[in-house]
Each structure stands twice: as C-alpha cells, then as structure tokens.
Write an enzyme that holds these catalytic residues in place. Structure first.
Site, PDB file in Angstrom:
ATOM      1  N   ILE A  57       0.866  -1.178   0.000  1.00 20.72           N
ATOM      2  CA  ILE A  57       0.000   0.000   0.000  1.00 20.72           C
ATOM      3  C   ILE A  57       0.902   1.227   0.000  1.00 20.72           C
ATOM      4  CG2 ILE A  57      -1.821   1.238   1.227  1.00 20.72           C
ATOM      5  CD1 ILE A  57      -2.627  -1.571   0.202  1.00 20.72           C
ATOM      6  N   ALA A 102       4.550   4.048   2.954  1.00 18.47           N
ATOM      7  CA  ALA A 102       4.011   2.827   2.352  1.00 18.47           C
ATOM      8  C   ALA A 102       4.124   1.699   3.370  1.00 18.47           C
ATOM      9  CB  ALA A 102       4.792   2.469   1.095  1.00 18.47           C
ATOM     10  N   LYS A 103       3.484   0.601   3.096  1.00 14.38           N
ATOM     11  CA  LYS A 103       3.683  -0.599   3.913  1.00 14.38           C
ATOM     12  C   LYS A 103       3.267  -1.791   3.084  1.00 14.38           C
ATOM     13  CE  LYS A 103       4.781  -1.408   8.299  1.00 14.38           C
ATOM     14  NZ  LYS A 103       5.479  -0.438   9.153  1.00 14.38           N
ATOM     15  N   GLY A 104       3.869  -2.932   3.389  1.00 17.34           N
ATOM     16  CA  GLY A 104       3.508  -4.145   2.673  1.00 17.34           C
ATOM     17  C   GLY A 104       3.398  -5.295   3.638  1.00 17.34           C
ATOM     18  N   ASP A 143       9.879  -5.390   8.979  1.00 19.21           N
ATOM     19  CA  ASP A 143       8.848  -5.096   9.970  1.00 19.21           C
ATOM     20  C   ASP A 143       8.634  -6.409  10.720  1.00 19.21           C
ATOM     21  OD1 ASP A 143       6.814  -2.775  10.591  1.00 19.21           O
ATOM     22  OD2 ASP A 143       5.588  -4.579  10.610  1.00 19.21           O
TER      23      ASP A 143
END
Ligand code: GLU
Length: 417
Positions: A57, A102-104, A143
């Site tokens: 995202i 962002a992050k995934g 993460d």
C-alpha cells in the site's frame, strides 16, 4: 474503536481539525494513493504449491519516495496495511526525512515455514511487486516477521532484474539489509535505540531519573529486545515482559540478554526460569514508570487501559493504542510518546542506509547513533513546542507538525492537473 484504519483516520482528523486543514487535502489524504494486492503461488518443501496473498500500500509520496516495512504475519489484512502505510507518511514527515509512506505484507505465519520456503516466498513476492518498487520510487524494509535476511533476498531478486551496469545503483532498493550486503551499522537496533533516545528526552524534560526507574515491555522481537537492553544498560529495571507465548515478571529485574537467550532456545518468553509466569491481565496491571508496547497494534483498549498504571507509554509498536485506550490513560495523567515519534528510529536509520548506498559510503556506528540522536531530539522538541502552544496531547502535536509540512508542500506544488 478497534478498526485499525479508523483509528489511524481519527488520529489524522484530530490534527487536521486543529490545523484547519482544507477539505481537498483531507480528501486526498484519507485514502492511500495506490493499493496493490498480489496472489502468487510458491512451491513448498513437500512438493505442493501454496497461494499467498501479498500487499503493498502506497499512501503518499509528495515528500519523497514511498517508504515502509514488509510484515509477515497471519493476521495481515488490507485495513491494517493501509493504516501502517499512513503512519509511515506521518512518521517520515515528523522526522523530516525525504520519504513518503508505504507498507507491505504477506498474510501467513513465517514460524510455520523453513528458511528455503521463506526465501522462495520472499523472492516470488518481490518479483510480483516488479516495478511497483524501486530505490527512487518505493523502498521496503523489515517489519514484524521479517529481518535483514529477508531484505537481502529482496535486494538480490530485484538486482537480478536489472542490467549488469545498474546492479550497484539499485542497492538501496531495500533498507535494513545485513551490513555485509550493504546495510548500515546501527540499523538493527535503530528502532529500540530511537525509542530510548525519545524516552531520555522525556526524562530530561521532566527531571525524571531513568536510572532509578522501571518499565515493562510487550513484545520481545527486534524492537522490544533492543529497547529493553538499552534502557536496562542505562540503569532502568525491566519488571515484566509479555509476548505471543505468555508473560513473565520479576520485580527485582529481568536481564534482557538472558531472556533473549531463552527465547532463541524456546521460541518465546514463556517458561523463563528467572521470573514468575503471570496472566495477560497481571502483565498489563504491573505498575511501572514506563510501558513499552512493542508488539501488534490495538493493545491498549477500553479493556486493558483500566488495568494500567504508568507515567509514560513509549510506543515501540505501530498503533498499539486505540481511541478509548488513549482517552482512559490520558485521563489518568499518563503521557504518551506516540509511535510516529517513539519508533521512528528504524526508518530514520533506513534513510541513513539509503544515503550511504547512494554515495557508496559506510558510516561508523557512532556517526549513525549521533545523527539519530539529533533527529530524535529535534522531532521531540517540535512535538513538545506544538503541544505547549496549542495545549494538545503529544500525539496530536506530533501529527500537527507532520501534517503541516505535507500541507505546505501541497500548497506549493498544487494538485495536478
Ligand atoms: N517497519 C519499520 C517501521 O514501521 C521501519 C520502516 C523502514 O525502515 O522503512 O517504521
């Protein structure tokens, strides 16, 4: 309120209201720019194929390339990754580093897979992301559930997709790599180190003697362990720790090194001999000066907050506090070092790593720590100045600094077309 994205939205709205943010910016920032979901097959060790669901995202990139971690966890879902992506935008802006947010993530439990399967899952996911990531476009990092090895697999996969003469130029495709493969000294402990710097800044402001103080930690992964280790080295007493296997307490102090050795052997804190086993409720109810949530989001809630008795909550996790939990603790006089400040050490040293990759440099750990310290102190001061001036809590103040910077850039650049 327990929906993680609604909580992220409400936190933003609070700052937006205090800033009188115009409606078109609220509209733009209320949703991420891009939401990518990929379903990809991976060969398992037993010869069968399994389908995985991966997310990336991209919330906002007006301040610089999208930036944020990749989470491997069986509860990863769209709203969670959207919230985490938005928090990255606010975190990077608060820290004044030139990245967006962002992050995934991939929805699966990495503990159930061999190293070979983890490598294939990571490489296939990186391939599926394709040109949606890039060292000047969107830069992943570790993460929960991922680490330096995961990042090196991602880097190698990405490098294999570019021409020979471009390979070194794309080393910064991910941060949080091992030092030997182009990572930065000080990155592994950076989130815990940044948290300790923020806590020290708070202690200075309040004339609080950290060396005589005590704390509890939820989550004993990279963030929880390093924060505990650094705070303990400074003389604070670690009274209780909880992770996904259980909770343990020793009011005379828990040695983070010994607990880490136990976790490496058994997979978690449960069964640690030099402390008593306690319930989840007893863990949250353990009195301490400081509580460091460093696990999943939405842990401080209407259910758990009434049990708590802390002077300070230093949020190592992203989004550990929901709106009810926050209100209850603020009413009790508990202060917060909000996640976008308290855990920003990780992405800040990611920025240093990215800079070193661009310049083919490698900085000493002292230089990294020194620069991190000055970034954390500056962000702390920005937050506190706004909190005092506008008489708002720390989280709202941190968001206000952050959102205001983004607003200024939108004003200058305008909205295309
Ligand atoms: N996953 C970390 C965070 O939530 C680090 C992100 C990064 O280094 O890009 O801040």
């Amino acid at each position: 309120m327990n929906n993680v994205y609604e909580v992220a939205q409400a936190q933003f709205e609070r700052a937006a209201n205090a800033l009188n943010l115009d409606s078109k910016l609220r509209l733009i920032l209320s949703q991420p720019k891009n939401e990518l979901i990929v379903n990809f097959p991976v060969l398992m060790d037993n010869g069968a194929f399994r389908l995985f669901k991966g997310y990336r995202i991209q919330h906002n990139n007006i301040m610089g390339p999208y930036k944020g971690g990749i989470r491997y966890h069986h509860e990863v879902h769209l709203d969670e990754v959207k919230a985490l992506a938005a928090w990255m935008t606010w975190k990077c802006s608060l820290m004044e580093i030139p990245f967006g947010g962002a992050k995934g993530g991939i929805k699966f439990n990495p503990r159930e897979h061999s190293a070979q399967e983890l490598e294939r899952i990571t490489r296939r996911f990186t391939h599926a992301l394709g040109s949606n990531i890039g060292p000047d476009h969107d830069i992943p990092a570790p993460d929960m559930g991922t680490n330096a090895q995961t990042m090196v697999w991602m880097m190698d996969t990405y490098m294999n997709g570019v021409p020979h003469d471009r390979k070194n130029a794309v080393r910064g495709i991910v941060t949080g790599k091992s030092v030997t493969s182009g990572g930065s000294l000080g990155r592994n402990k950076a989130t815990g180190q940044g948290l300790a710097f923020a806590v020290q800044a708070w202690a200075r402001e309040h004339n609080f003697n950290l060396a005589g103080g005590d704390f509890t930690v939820q989550g004993f992964g990279n963030v929880g362990y390093h924060a505990a280790q650094i705070l303990t080295n400074g003389g604070s007493t670690l009274k209780a720790v909880m992770d996904h296997t259980g909770a343990v307490r020793n009011l005379n102090g828990i040695d983070p090194e010994a607990l880490l050795a136990h976790c490496a052997e058994t997979g978690g804190v449960a069964g640690y001999a030099r402390a008593e086993a306690i319930s989840r409720e007893a863990f949250f109810a353990t009195r301490a000066d400081i509580f460091v949530p460093a696990a999943l989001e939405m842990q401080i809630t209407a259910e758990t907050a009434p049990l708590m008795n802390f002077r300070l909550v230093a949020e190592g996790a992203n989004g550990p506090t929901d709106l009810d939990g926050e209100r209850i603790l603020l009413e009790k006089g508990t202060e917060f070092l909000p996640d976008i400040l308290a855990n920003a050490g990780g992405v800040t040293v990611s920025y240093f790593e990215w800079l070193q990759n661009r310049r083919a440099e490698s900085w000493t750990e002292e230089r990294v720590d020194e620069r991190l310290l000055s970034k954390m102190n500056a962000a702390y001061e920005h937050m506190r100045a706004i909190a005092r001036e506008h008489k708002v809590d720390n989280r709202t103040a941190a968001y206000m600094h952050s959102v205001k910077r983004v607003q200024t850039v939108y004003r200058e650049r305008g909205i295309f077309p």
